[in-house]
Write a protein that holds these residues in place. Structure first.
Motif, mmCIF file in Angstrom:
data_model
loop_
_atom_site.group_PDB
_atom_site.id
_atom_site.type_symbol
_atom_site.label_atom_id
_atom_site.label_comp_id
_atom_site.label_asym_id
_atom_site.label_seq_id
_atom_site.Cartn_x
_atom_site.Cartn_y
_atom_site.Cartn_z
ATOM 1 N N HIS A 238 -27.298 -52.342 17.783
ATOM 2 C CA HIS A 238 -27.333 -51.892 18.929
ATOM 3 C C HIS A 238 -25.239 -51.854 20.287
ATOM 4 O O HIS A 238 -25.285 -51.440 21.225
ATOM 5 N N THR A 239 -25.076 -51.848 18.484
ATOM 6 C CA THR A 239 -23.670 -51.774 19.211
ATOM 7 C C THR A 239 -22.503 -50.682 18.580
ATOM 8 O O THR A 239 -22.203 -50.649 17.396
ATOM 9 N N GLN A 240 -22.228 -50.102 19.533
ATOM 10 C CA GLN A 240 -20.578 -48.786 19.060
ATOM 11 C C GLN A 240 -19.407 -49.076 18.686
ATOM 12 O O GLN A 240 -18.656 -49.960 18.398
ATOM 13 N N SER A 241 -19.348 -49.765 20.360
ATOM 14 C CA SER A 241 -18.326 -50.128 20.025
ATOM 15 C C SER A 241 -17.609 -51.600 21.118
ATOM 16 O O SER A 241 -18.944 -52.164 21.779
ATOM 17 N N PRO A 242 -17.464 -52.213 20.436
ATOM 18 C CA PRO A 242 -17.120 -53.969 20.310
ATOM 19 C C PRO A 242 -16.465 -54.190 21.714
ATOM 20 O O PRO A 242 -17.108 -55.562 22.141
ATOM 21 N N SER A 243 -15.828 -53.575 22.283
ATOM 22 C CA SER A 243 -15.964 -54.056 24.121
ATOM 23 C C SER A 243 -16.962 -53.213 24.331
ATOM 24 O O SER A 243 -17.358 -53.937 26.307
ATOM 25 N N GLU A 244 -18.454 -53.171 23.960
ATOM 26 C CA GLU A 244 -19.311 -52.429 25.297
ATOM 27 C C GLU A 244 -20.386 -53.014 24.195
ATOM 28 O O GLU A 244 -21.753 -52.198 23.540
ATOM 29 N N ILE B 100 -29.600 -51.440 24.917
ATOM 30 C CA ILE B 100 -30.122 -52.403 25.695
ATOM 31 C C ILE B 100 -29.552 -53.606 26.487
ATOM 32 O O ILE B 100 -30.305 -54.771 26.465
ATOM 33 N N SER B 101 -28.295 -53.266 26.777
ATOM 34 C CA SER B 101 -27.566 -53.853 27.740
ATOM 35 C C SER B 101 -28.234 -53.914 29.245
ATOM 36 O O SER B 101 -29.211 -52.599 29.315
ATOM 37 N N PRO B 102 -28.236 -54.598 29.897
ATOM 38 C CA PRO B 102 -28.849 -54.780 30.686
ATOM 39 C C PRO B 102 -28.970 -53.095 32.322
ATOM 40 O O PRO B 102 -28.982 -53.757 33.862
ATOM 41 N N ASP B 103 -27.949 -52.440 32.307
ATOM 42 C CA ASP B 103 -27.709 -50.829 33.388
ATOM 43 C C ASP B 103 -28.780 -50.880 33.061
ATOM 44 O O ASP B 103 -29.645 -50.693 32.319
ATOM 45 N N ARG B 104 -29.298 -50.347 34.165
ATOM 46 C CA ARG B 104 -30.622 -50.219 35.410
ATOM 47 C C ARG B 104 -31.292 -48.932 35.054
ATOM 48 O O ARG B 104 -32.252 -48.584 34.515
ATOM 49 N N GLU B 105 -29.650 -48.252 34.852
ATOM 50 C CA GLU B 105 -30.521 -47.021 34.522
ATOM 51 C C GLU B 105 -29.820 -45.792 33.215
ATOM 52 O O GLU B 105 -31.018 -45.141 32.920
ATOM 53 N N THR B 106 -29.242 -46.185 32.464
ATOM 54 C CA THR B 106 -29.188 -46.255 31.001
ATOM 55 C C THR B 106 -29.593 -47.023 29.840
ATOM 56 O O THR B 106 -30.084 -46.837 29.108
ATOM 57 N N GLY B 107 -29.729 -48.532 30.061
ATOM 58 C CA GLY B 107 -30.023 -48.988 29.788
ATOM 59 C C GLY B 107 -31.839 -50.002 29.169
ATOM 60 O O GLY B 107 -32.118 -49.056 30.193
ATOM 61 N N ARG C 199 -26.508 -60.770 30.091
ATOM 62 C CA ARG C 199 -25.545 -60.130 29.360
ATOM 63 C C ARG C 199 -24.713 -58.979 29.782
ATOM 64 O O ARG C 199 -25.390 -58.502 30.953
ATOM 65 N N PRO C 200 -23.689 -58.667 29.984
ATOM 66 C CA PRO C 200 -22.851 -57.914 30.841
ATOM 67 C C PRO C 200 -23.688 -56.197 30.673
ATOM 68 O O PRO C 200 -23.959 -55.573 29.890
ATOM 69 N N ALA C 201 -23.347 -55.970 32.063
ATOM 70 C CA ALA C 201 -24.659 -53.917 31.918
ATOM 71 C C ALA C 201 -23.298 -53.482 31.500
ATOM 72 O O ALA C 201 -22.092 -53.452 32.001
ATOM 73 N N PHE C 202 -24.269 -52.287 31.005
ATOM 74 C CA PHE C 202 -22.856 -50.934 30.402
ATOM 75 C C PHE C 202 -23.432 -49.944 30.428
ATOM 76 O O PHE C 202 -24.601 -49.990 30.136
ATOM 77 N N ARG C 203 -22.767 -49.176 30.815
ATOM 78 C CA ARG C 203 -23.407 -47.947 31.493
ATOM 79 C C ARG C 203 -22.775 -46.476 30.730
ATOM 80 O O ARG C 203 -22.019 -46.390 30.116
ATOM 81 N N ARG C 204 -24.013 -46.497 29.640
ATOM 82 C CA ARG C 204 -23.480 -45.451 28.177
ATOM 83 C C ARG C 204 -24.936 -44.686 28.152
ATOM 84 O O ARG C 204 -25.968 -45.522 28.080
#
Lengths: 268, 297
Positions: free
Chosen positions: A30-36, A56-63, A114-119
């Motif tokens: 579930h990770t493409q870029s190690p920074s996200e 699968i990061s806890p971003d409300r819109e894209t995760g 975990r930190p949320a990332f918008r992707r």
């Protein structure tokens, strides 16, 4: 190297949720870029086409930030998204189906911390006819039935959390695991490599491996002959290196007691 | 979904009937060609006729080989036919070999002693009305290819469908099938289904044009992971999973297309088939029909 891995796994006391996350191997896919981390987007090249793993990061819109625990549990164990669509079995929910309530709960709480990332998720690029998502229902009909309870902690770690069987067992033309070939490897390549036979067959499997060989391998990725694993397995070993000594012993016990399968996938 | 299939399998299991036991033949001279023809149909028609191999369903040819002794020599004495190691060799029973022996020894009569020559009057009366559209051999209709082939179809499936027409759960837009089914009683429905189920399934042709080969290939990819799960199951040697399901391989292409369109429009009622058909484009339906019409390989 071994000692580094051992020290690493022992020194940092991790939460139960993080332990499940590592052993289940979520991060790698579930990770493409190690920074996200966990923001998805990684390409998975398979014989069916290319999959792009979801965020699968806890971003409300894209995760998955807006998911309830019930929705999460249904996705992980039943392969059904909150909107009701079925997942391709590239997501190993046939294995995760037998994850314990406690582990799913811990995993959920950990992911949400975990930190949320918008992707935004990328649509899969699959070949006909696999691009028809509704066909998954046939796969589910055939291969996603009730499964017997797992007999031991080792079986739970290997078959449910570690989902080792998903790669190490040959599939039939419909994508179902051939149970007679359990863990017997496959000539069908994954990312350009054949899948080795890891049953204790003396001739074609790992029957010659001792308990210490397994210990070394699962903590460091080094085989008894000194070579080390590459490809996908190198990432899997990051998970097995995190196993507690008791759990690692259970995994080794399970693997060394598998019924030997005679299946030569690599030239002797 | 799994529950639907489980229920469906359960229903199928409840309605499955025991196999029909053939009546054992009496003494020499009591075996008719029809009796040995049934043996030939069951065990030989998979390969015969071809090149030099005789057509056993043709009385004159069968009689010639019975009288020159080669039939009995190969089937009864040295047992080189059906060829050893073939499923047919295993499926031909000892009593069937003896039946052929008795028939040949009696001079290969067309009718059994004391039995009138079979004529149209001997056929079950209702089969006559079936023949008009489906053909006496159940091969379908060349002028109206939307009429299905019935030869070799699953008997239970045929029975079920005739009842559906009778009760108007399945409606033929021309009403012909509904009218015929309405007149059929239980006995006639059984015997008609049994008659067609026993006919040999017609051998399908191969793709001829580049376009039909392309469609066949597309249909094959799609069918393998969908339709075949039930209709040509690995678990049942590529036969349908239950006798309540139709055999699709070798079916008429226009019939298959027409039925899929009916399923898609929910005009032929089947919740399961409707669910699948509505996901399919016209091209997919055509590809599947081409694939099965060509024999489903």
């Amino acid at each position: 190297m071994i000692w580094l891995a051992l020290i690493f796994s022992q020194a940092f006391a991790m939460s139960r949720g993080e332990y499940v996350l590592r052993v289940a191997g979520c991060v790698h896919c579930h990770t493409q870029s190690p920074s996200e981390p966990l923001a998805g987007g990684r390409r998975l090249a398979t014989p069916f086409g290319t999959f792009f793993t979801p965020n699968i990061s806890p971003d409300r819109e894209t995760g998955i930030g807006a998911w309830t625990f019930e929705q999460f549990a249904k996705a992980v164990r039943e392969g059904v998204s909150p909107s009701g669509t079925v997942y391709y079995p590239a997501f190993p929910y046939r294995s995760y189906a037998r994850m314990s309530d406690e582990d799913v709960n811990e995993l959920f709480n950990h992911l949400m911390s975990r930190p949320a990332f918008r992707r935004h998720n990328i649509a899969h690029e699959l070949q006909f006819p696999y691009d028809y998502r509704w066909l998954i229902n046939f796969w589910r009909l055939l291969f996603f039935g009730a499964q017997p309870d797992l007999p031991s902690r080792g079986a739970y770690l290997v078959e449910a959390l570690g989902h080792c069987t998903e790669c190490h067992t040959e599939r039939n033309s419909m994508g179902g695991l051939k149970s007679a070939m359990w863990m017997g490897g496959s000539k069908e390549k994954l990312e350009g490599r054949v899948i080795p036979n890891i049953t204790p067959d003396m001739e074609t499997g790992l029957g010659a491996w001792s308990m210490f060989d397994w210990e070394l391998f699962l903590t460091s990725g080094f085989r008894p002959n000194g070579s080390s694993v590459g490809g996908e397995m190198a990432f899997v070993v990051q998970g097995t290196a995190a196993l507690t000594p008791e759990d690692r012993a259970a995994v080794i016990d399970y693997l060394m007691n598998l019924p030997p399968v005679q299946n030569r996938v690599v030239a002797p | 979904m799994r529950r639907v299939l489980a229920l469906f399998l359960l229903l199928a299991a409840c309605n499955r009937q025991g196999p029909h036991k053939p009546s054992s033949p009496a003494a020499t001279g009591d075996v008719s060609f029809d009796a040995v023809k049934a043996v030939f149909t069951k065990n030989c028609a998979g390969c015969h006729p071809s090149r030099a191999a005789p057509d056993w369903l043709n009385y004159d040819q069968a009689k010639a080989y019975a009288n020159n002794g080669r039939l009995v020599q190969r089937v009864v004495h040295d047992r080189s036919m059906p060829p050893p190691q073939t499923p047919e060799s295993a499926s031909m029973t000892e009593s069937e070999r003896q039946l052929i022996d008795r028939w040949a020894k009696a001079g290969a009569p067309e009718t059994a002693r004391g039995e009138p020559r079979p004529g149209p009057a001997q056929e079950p009366p209702v089969a006559q009305s079936c023949f008009q559209c489906h053909g006496a051999e159940g091969a379908g209709s060349e002028s109206e290819p939307k009429i299905p082939r019935l030869a070799g179809q699953n008997e239970e499936y045929l029975v079920q469908q005739i009842y559906r027409f009778k009760w108007r759960e399945r409606v033929d837009p021309t009403n012909r099938m509904n009218d015929v089914a309405l007149m059929m009683g239980e006995e006639q429905i059984r015997s008609a289904a049994n008659y067609f189920a026993k006919k040999p399934w017609p051998r399908p042709s191969r793709p001829v044009t580049a376009e039909s080969a392309r469609l066949n290939e597309r249909g094959k990819l799609l069918a393998r992971i969908s339709c075949n799960v039930c209709h040509a199951s690995d678990a049942a040697e590529n036969r349908p999973l239950t006798p309540w399901l139709p055999e699709l391989r070798g079916q008429s292409q226009p019939y298959l297309i027409n039925q899929m369109l009916h399923f898609r429009a929910d005009e032929r009622r089947s919740p399961l088939m409707h669910q699948f058909a509505r996901e399919l484009s016209n091209e997919d339906i055509e590809a599947l029909a081409v694939h099965y019409a060509f024999g489903g390989d």
